[in-house]
Design a protein around this motif. Structure first.
Motif, PDB file in Angstrom:
ATOM      1  N   GLU A   1       0.847  -1.200   0.000  1.00  0.00           N
ATOM      2  CA  GLU A   1       0.000   0.000   0.000  1.00  0.00           C
ATOM      3  C   GLU A   1       0.873   1.238   0.000  1.00  0.00           C
ATOM      4  OE1 GLU A   1      -3.379   0.147   2.494  1.00  0.00           O
ATOM      5  OE2 GLU A   1      -3.359  -2.014   2.910  1.00  0.00           O
ATOM      6  N   ASP A   2       0.350   2.294  -0.558  1.00  0.00           N
ATOM      7  CA  ASP A   2       0.955   3.610  -0.360  1.00  0.00           C
ATOM      8  C   ASP A   2      -0.184   4.542   0.028  1.00  0.00           C
ATOM      9  OD1 ASP A   2      -0.363   4.527  -2.602  1.00  0.00           O
ATOM     10  OD2 ASP A   2       1.442   5.009  -3.735  1.00  0.00           O
ATOM     11  N   PRO A   3       0.061   5.842   0.252  1.00  0.00           N
ATOM     12  CA  PRO A   3      -1.015   6.715   0.737  1.00  0.00           C
ATOM     13  C   PRO A   3      -2.262   6.707  -0.160  1.00  0.00           C
ATOM     14  CG  PRO A   3       1.110   7.817   0.944  1.00  0.00           C
ATOM     15  CD  PRO A   3       1.363   6.540   0.208  1.00  0.00           C
ATOM     16  N   SER A   4      -2.087   6.369  -1.452  1.00  0.00           N
ATOM     17  CA  SER A   4      -3.247   6.367  -2.341  1.00  0.00           C
ATOM     18  C   SER A   4      -4.061   5.082  -2.237  1.00  0.00           C
ATOM     19  CB  SER A   4      -2.780   6.573  -3.776  1.00  0.00           C
ATOM     20  OG  SER A   4      -2.061   5.433  -4.216  1.00  0.00           O
ATOM     21  N   GLY A   5      -3.547   4.077  -1.507  1.00  0.00           N
ATOM     22  CA  GLY A   5      -4.295   2.831  -1.362  1.00  0.00           C
ATOM     23  C   GLY A   5      -3.455   1.618  -1.724  1.00  0.00           C
ATOM     24  N   VAL A   6      -4.145   0.496  -1.963  1.00  0.00           N
ATOM     25  CA  VAL A   6      -3.457  -0.753  -2.322  1.00  0.00           C
ATOM     26  C   VAL A   6      -2.890  -0.619  -3.740  1.00  0.00           C
ATOM     27  CG1 VAL A   6      -3.766  -3.223  -2.704  1.00  0.00           C
ATOM     28  CG2 VAL A   6      -5.027  -2.086  -0.880  1.00  0.00           C
ATOM     29  N   LEU A   7      -1.662  -1.084  -3.927  1.00  0.00           N
ATOM     30  CA  LEU A   7      -1.042  -1.046  -5.254  1.00  0.00           C
ATOM     31  C   LEU A   7      -1.195  -2.420  -5.902  1.00  0.00           C
ATOM     32  CD1 LEU A   7       2.243   0.851  -4.297  1.00  0.00           C
ATOM     33  CD2 LEU A   7       0.180   1.800  -5.360  1.00  0.00           C
ATOM     34  N   ILE A   8      -1.864  -2.453  -7.037  1.00  0.00           N
ATOM     35  CA  ILE A   8      -2.060  -3.707  -7.753  1.00  0.00           C
ATOM     36  C   ILE A   8      -1.296  -3.605  -9.077  1.00  0.00           C
ATOM     37  CG2 ILE A   8      -3.761  -5.277  -8.769  1.00  0.00           C
ATOM     38  CD1 ILE A   8      -4.112  -5.055  -5.789  1.00  0.00           C
ATOM     39  N   TYR A   9      -0.554  -4.652  -9.406  1.00  0.00           N
ATOM     40  CA  TYR A   9       0.244  -4.669 -10.638  1.00  0.00           C
ATOM     41  C   TYR A   9      -0.215  -5.797 -11.556  1.00  0.00           C
ATOM     42  CZ  TYR A   9       3.431  -1.622  -8.051  1.00  0.00           C
ATOM     43  OH  TYR A   9       3.965  -0.586  -7.327  1.00  0.00           O
ATOM     44  N   ASN A  10      -0.062  -5.562 -12.842  1.00  0.00           N
ATOM     45  CA  ASN A  10      -0.246  -6.602 -13.844  1.00  0.00           C
ATOM     46  C   ASN A  10       1.152  -7.187 -14.067  1.00  0.00           C
ATOM     47  OD1 ASN A  10      -0.509  -8.046 -16.236  1.00  0.00           O
ATOM     48  ND2 ASN A  10      -2.009  -6.623 -17.109  1.00  0.00           N
ATOM     49  N   SER A  11       1.403  -8.331 -13.471  1.00  0.00           N
ATOM     50  CA  SER A  11       2.782  -8.846 -13.353  1.00  0.00           C
ATOM     51  C   SER A  11       2.949 -10.213 -13.993  1.00  0.00           C
ATOM     52  CB  SER A  11       3.164  -8.934 -11.868  1.00  0.00           C
ATOM     53  OG  SER A  11       3.181  -7.641 -11.286  1.00  0.00           O
ATOM     54  N   ALA A  12       4.201 -10.615 -14.077  1.00  0.00           N
ATOM     55  CA  ALA A  12       4.520 -11.999 -14.452  1.00  0.00           C
ATOM     56  C   ALA A  12       5.578 -12.501 -13.490  1.00  0.00           C
ATOM     57  CB  ALA A  12       5.037 -12.075 -15.884  1.00  0.00           C
ATOM     58  N   VAL A  13       5.468 -13.778 -13.138  1.00  0.00           N
ATOM     59  CA  VAL A  13       6.517 -14.412 -12.328  1.00  0.00           C
ATOM     60  C   VAL A  13       7.331 -15.319 -13.242  1.00  0.00           C
ATOM     61  CG1 VAL A  13       4.946 -16.262 -11.564  1.00  0.00           C
ATOM     62  CG2 VAL A  13       7.043 -15.781 -10.260  1.00  0.00           C
ATOM     63  N   ILE A  14       8.657 -15.197 -13.127  1.00  0.00           N
ATOM     64  CA  ILE A  14       9.586 -16.006 -13.921  1.00  0.00           C
ATOM     65  C   ILE A  14      10.218 -17.024 -12.974  1.00  0.00           C
ATOM     66  CG2 ILE A  14      11.681 -15.991 -15.331  1.00  0.00           C
ATOM     67  CD1 ILE A  14       9.943 -12.717 -15.054  1.00  0.00           C
ATOM     68  N   LEU A  15       9.990 -18.290 -13.261  1.00  0.00           N
ATOM     69  CA  LEU A  15      10.491 -19.375 -12.406  1.00  0.00           C
ATOM     70  C   LEU A  15      11.501 -20.198 -13.189  1.00  0.00           C
ATOM     71  CD1 LEU A  15       7.003 -20.507 -11.025  1.00  0.00           C
ATOM     72  CD2 LEU A  15       8.712 -19.092  -9.831  1.00  0.00           C
ATOM     73  N   THR A  16      12.661 -20.415 -12.599  1.00  0.00           N
ATOM     74  CA  THR A  16      13.659 -21.261 -13.267  1.00  0.00           C
ATOM     75  C   THR A  16      14.414 -22.031 -12.200  1.00  0.00           C
ATOM     76  OG1 THR A  16      15.284 -21.260 -15.071  1.00  0.00           O
ATOM     77  CG2 THR A  16      15.573 -19.570 -13.390  1.00  0.00           C
ATOM     78  N   PRO A  17      14.824 -23.264 -12.501  1.00  0.00           N
ATOM     79  CA  PRO A  17      15.416 -24.120 -11.464  1.00  0.00           C
ATOM     80  C   PRO A  17      16.619 -23.460 -10.785  1.00  0.00           C
ATOM     81  CG  PRO A  17      14.993 -25.398 -13.453  1.00  0.00           C
ATOM     82  CD  PRO A  17      14.715 -23.967 -13.793  1.00  0.00           C
ATOM     83  N   GLY A  18      16.619 -23.514  -9.467  1.00  0.00           N
ATOM     84  CA  GLY A  18      17.782 -23.059  -8.713  1.00  0.00           C
ATOM     85  C   GLY A  18      17.835 -21.574  -8.433  1.00  0.00           C
ATOM     86  N   SER A  19      16.828 -20.806  -8.876  1.00  0.00           N
ATOM     87  CA  SER A  19      16.823 -19.363  -8.607  1.00  0.00           C
ATOM     88  C   SER A  19      15.538 -18.987  -7.879  1.00  0.00           C
ATOM     89  CB  SER A  19      16.858 -18.561  -9.910  1.00  0.00           C
ATOM     90  OG  SER A  19      18.007 -18.885 -10.657  1.00  0.00           O
ATOM     91  N   ALA A  20      15.600 -17.892  -7.140  1.00  0.00           N
ATOM     92  CA  ALA A  20      14.378 -17.364  -6.525  1.00  0.00           C
ATOM     93  C   ALA A  20      13.458 -16.828  -7.621  1.00  0.00           C
ATOM     94  CB  ALA A  20      14.753 -16.244  -5.555  1.00  0.00           C
ATOM     95  N   PRO A  21      12.152 -16.809  -7.387  1.00  0.00           N
ATOM     96  CA  PRO A  21      11.231 -16.238  -8.389  1.00  0.00           C
ATOM     97  C   PRO A  21      11.600 -14.792  -8.719  1.00  0.00           C
ATOM     98  CG  PRO A  21       9.995 -17.366  -6.659  1.00  0.00           C
ATOM     99  CD  PRO A  21      11.431 -17.300  -6.196  1.00  0.00           C
ATOM    100  N   THR A  22      11.476 -14.437  -9.986  1.00  0.00           N
ATOM    101  CA  THR A  22      11.698 -13.058 -10.439  1.00  0.00           C
ATOM    102  C   THR A  22      10.337 -12.495 -10.851  1.00  0.00           C
ATOM    103  OG1 THR A  22      13.886 -13.635 -11.247  1.00  0.00           O
ATOM    104  CG2 THR A  22      12.904 -11.626 -12.144  1.00  0.00           C
ATOM    105  N   ILE A  23      10.080 -11.243 -10.485  1.00  0.00           N
ATOM    106  CA  ILE A  23       8.801 -10.620 -10.823  1.00  0.00           C
ATOM    107  C   ILE A  23       9.031  -9.508 -11.833  1.00  0.00           C
ATOM    108  CG2 ILE A  23       6.798  -9.342  -9.927  1.00  0.00           C
ATOM    109  CD1 ILE A  23       7.019 -12.137  -8.721  1.00  0.00           C
ATOM    110  N   TYR A  24       8.200  -9.462 -12.872  1.00  0.00           N
ATOM    111  CA  TYR A  24       8.190  -8.332 -13.794  1.00  0.00           C
ATOM    112  C   TYR A  24       6.812  -7.676 -13.739  1.00  0.00           C
ATOM    113  CZ  TYR A  24       7.464  -5.629 -17.975  1.00  0.00           C
ATOM    114  OH  TYR A  24       7.115  -4.607 -18.826  1.00  0.00           O
ATOM    115  N   ARG A  25       6.779  -6.353 -13.615  1.00  0.00           N
ATOM    116  CA  ARG A  25       5.525  -5.590 -13.577  1.00  0.00           C
ATOM    117  C   ARG A  25       5.359  -4.839 -14.891  1.00  0.00           C
ATOM    118  NH1 ARG A  25       6.545  -3.192  -7.411  1.00  0.00           N
ATOM    119  NH2 ARG A  25       5.675  -5.024  -6.330  1.00  0.00           N
TER     120      ARG A  25
END
Lengths: 275, 275
Positions: free
Chosen positions: A96-120
């Protein structure tokens, strides 16, 4: 089956998420993750907003949103196993920020051995502007077992700077979760978004995997235009009745050398581009 | 005939220049200039190296080269008259430096009331690198009676930065003198260079007029792929048996506003492009 190290097996599954049915949407995603892993797929791409559906009201978007550190993503990575990478569009709860909840249109990138990566998503389409906050980070290029993977979402692809930037940063493949509303087009032409993918792929010798959604949703008819484009700029692969589109793409390292004296990156003259 | 002020009548004539026949090449160019003027054409585009042919030896290129201040261009402008603009590919004699005579693969842009403008191809294809010096100036955007006119030559178009830059600098139409050697392609697909033009046109709401050449020359078969793409990204116009391809393109000022909330330039996020 055995494949050359320069080849990647890509699958896009043209799902039809349903608004308000989070558990059902997650279940069909997990079915696809398991199937891709068991089929030895290198990269699975699923549609934009696969967790939530697209034509959301602001409160539906908030209800469906998952945070970037959701345990769901660790579970998905476990399902994918030691070989398969995936890019999945999702509705993200970004705090959240002062304007309210922040919602993103995102993608999660999953690949073996790495933490998930997020793209907004950086470029929001039409009414998305009243629901989502645009991203404010450069799109990721992630190392995977099959090569370097870039990600953009839907309308992002219509900005030629986006696939070009990712390819210049080393992407071998660009995943594009999309929801393409149907646009009429002349007979015998590809969907216009596919034309963008073809040109971008050929210009930079990068493969582009666009996973569209299917079904009708609150009056929107989708293009159902899922397409994989090879590094030569031509469409490759095939849609099955299951909604799974499989393609094998060649990622040879010399693909950008297109004549004895030409290299599509080496020939650039960036000092004369005013962008 | 009368046309809306937002429409431009474009003609591309797919000539077959002949190596060693400068007078014949100039004569066929002048026939086309006169015909375009008498037909009320707004913009005539002729092929790359229309004065000389393409598959030149260095000495043939030197023999055929015209300087930028050649009286030929003033004569051409007189033939075009008070209404018609033209872009014509030519072999340019650019003076000498310590390494020898400088020959450029150039285009001259002629429009009523202005001095000729010269563009020197920035991106050279294959063996061109052993004959021509690459340009070292940003491509021009020229004011014409029908709107702002950008110019690139052949391989330049395959760099998405080029048409994008010209459109961002205000071009309504981009002229592309070309000589496209035939490349095999999947059935029912456009020539790959046309795919670039379609994507570039739609991405920036700019019309793109590609004038290819015809005939066979020293073993090279040409695509004969002359195509005009409208600001919506779709092919428009038609090739006549005469080799003249005529198209009327709409240049409405709102063409970049593609939804109630989207504008293809206003939506750009250049701070996230790494070019």
């Amino acid at each position: 089956m055995s494949f050359s190290t320069n080849q990647a097996r890509i699958r896009c599954t043209q799902l039809a998420p349903r608004i308000g049915d989070g558990p059902g949407n997650l279940a069909q995603i997990e079915t696809e993750l398991a199937s891709a892993a068991s089929d030895g797929i290198d990269l699975l791409v699923l549609p934009e907003l696969a967790t939530s559906g697209y034509s959301l009201t602001p409160s539906e978007a908030r209800d469906a949103a998952l945070p970037a550190d959701s345990p769901v993503f660790a579970r998905w990575q476990a399902i994918l196993g030691e070989h398969t990478s995936a890019v999945i569009g999702f509705c993200e709860h970004g705090g959240e920020d002062p304007s309210g909840v922040l919602i993103y249109n995102s993608a999660v990138i999953l690949t073996p051995g790495s933490a998930p990566t997020i793209y907004r998503k950086l470029h929001l389409w039409d009414t998305e502007k009243s629901i989502f906050t645009p991203g404010s980070d450069v799109p990721p290029v992630v190392d995977t077992p099959f090569g370097k993977l870039g990600t953009v979402i839907c309308y992002d692809l219509e900005f030629p700077e986006m696939p070009r930037s990712l390819a210049l940063r080393g992407a071998d493949v660009i995943a594009v979760p999309t929801n393409w509303p149907y646009i009429s087009r002349p007979e015998n032409e590809h969907a216009p978004e596919v034309v963008h993918a073809m040109a971008a792929a050929r210009a930079s010798g990068v493969a582009i995997a666009c996973c569209d959604r299917s079904g009708e949703e609150r009056g929107t008819v989708w293009t159902e235009g899922t397409t994989v484009v090879g590094t030569d700029g031509w469409v490759t692969g095939e849609m099955a009745a299951s909604g799974r589109y499989d393609a094998a793409v060649e990622l040879a390292g010399d693909r950008r050398r297109i004549s004895p004296r030409n290299d599509v990156f080496g020939d650039r003259r960036p000092e004369f581009y005013e962008l």
